[in-house]
Design a protein around this motif. Structure first.
Motif, PDB file in Angstrom:
ATOM      1  N   GLY A 144      78.627 118.721  84.120  1.00  0.00           N
ATOM      2  CA  GLY A 144      77.387 118.067  84.509  1.00  0.00           C
ATOM      3  C   GLY A 144      76.341 119.047  84.996  1.00  0.00           C
ATOM      4  N   THR A 155      68.563 108.609  82.342  1.00  0.00           N
ATOM      5  CA  THR A 155      69.658 108.922  83.257  1.00  0.00           C
ATOM      6  C   THR A 155      70.967 108.317  82.771  1.00  0.00           C
ATOM      7  OG1 THR A 155      68.132 108.994  85.136  1.00  0.00           O
ATOM      8  CG2 THR A 155      70.467 108.735  85.638  1.00  0.00           C
ATOM      9  N   ILE A 175      74.094 110.700  81.807  1.00  0.00           N
ATOM     10  CA  ILE A 175      75.335 110.604  82.573  1.00  0.00           C
ATOM     11  C   ILE A 175      76.536 110.753  81.637  1.00  0.00           C
ATOM     12  CG2 ILE A 175      76.843 108.939  83.763  1.00  0.00           C
ATOM     13  CD1 ILE A 175      74.417 107.961  85.275  1.00  0.00           C
TER      14      ILE A 175
END
Length: 256
Positions: free
Chosen positions: A10, A185, A189
């Motif tokens: 991430g 987003t 993710i």
């Protein structure tokens, strides 16, 4: 599976976008001043060099630094879109941008699929070299084959701060920005974790890159097939309703 792999994935994925967001207004200002083609070539050559550097990285912290550098040097696709929109005859702009959208969609199919196959056969590290050569070829094509009629804007160019203040004063625009932020987003993710998720649900670790490449490409195929149809539907029933349908469908898909 290595400890903290999801966090590392991430961080390395998002840090590039953070750097790109911070530097984008500066590159846009230079494009207005010197032209879009120089920015196109600058981005292409810089990204090519960064991809080649990735090949030699053996430390996760060094990889993060290279990813930050990649974000700072980014801007190839936005510069190419701006170049096409400002140097195409007005009656052909829609067609030209449509061709670019199709090319981008096809790239979203071929890129993950080819990358997954290449990573499966020869390893992930080689993918950086191949990507570097591909974008280097793109930069050379831009240098040799692209012509730009650069027109400097008259008057004083408004500052980025002033642009942001004007945008913030438009409530409807801010609603769209907020919605776009939420959708982006939700997508981002998932992207850094897809390969890991393939392994977690029982896929082979050796074949995870190939499997995730096929999954990414499937999304691109669906986009190419249905994109124009949803555009037609939007003209008939309204884009707000079409957007609502798309968001509901995306939410259901993620839940499944």
């Amino acid at each position: 599976m290595h400890s903290g792999l999801e966090a590392w994935s991430g961080i390395t994925f998002s840090v590039s976008f953070l750097a790109s967001a911070l530097i984008a207004p500066y590159w846009g200002s230079l494009a207005d001043k010197y032209g879009k083609k120089p920015m196109l070539i600058r981005s292409g050559l810089s990204l090519s060099a960064v991809y080649f550097i990735n090949y030699f990285v053996n430390d996760p912290y060094a990889f993060i630094l290279v990813r930050i550098l990649q974000g700072l040097m980014a801007g190839y696709i936005p510069a190419s879109i701006a170049l096409v929109s400002t140097n195409t005859p007005e009656k052909e702009v829609g067609y030209a941008l449509g061709v670019m959208s199709t090319a981008t969609a096809v790239g979203s199919i071929l890129g993950p699929l080819f990358g997954g196959m290449l990573s499966h056969w020869v390893g992930t590290r080689v993918c950086f070299m191949v990507s570097g050569y591909i974008i280097l070829i793109s930069a050379v094509i831009a240098l040799v084959g692209v012509k730009e009629v650069h027109r400097k804007t008259d008057g004083i160019r408004p500052s980025v701060i002033l642009d942001l203040k004007q945008a913030a004063a438009n409530k409807r625009l801010m609603w769209v920005f907020g919605m776009t932020l939420l959708v982006a987003t939700s997508v981002m993710i998932l992207e850094p974790l897809l390969t890991i998720y393939v392994v977690q649900i029982g896929g082979s670790a050796k074949g995870a890159s190939l499997s995730s490449g096929i999954i990414f490409s499937a999304v691109g195929v669906a986009t190419v097939i249905m994109g124009s149809h949803w555009g037609i539907i939007g003209q008939r029933i309204g884009y707000d309703k079409t957007l609502f349908i798309g968001l509901i469908g995306g939410g259901i898909g993620n839940l499944l």
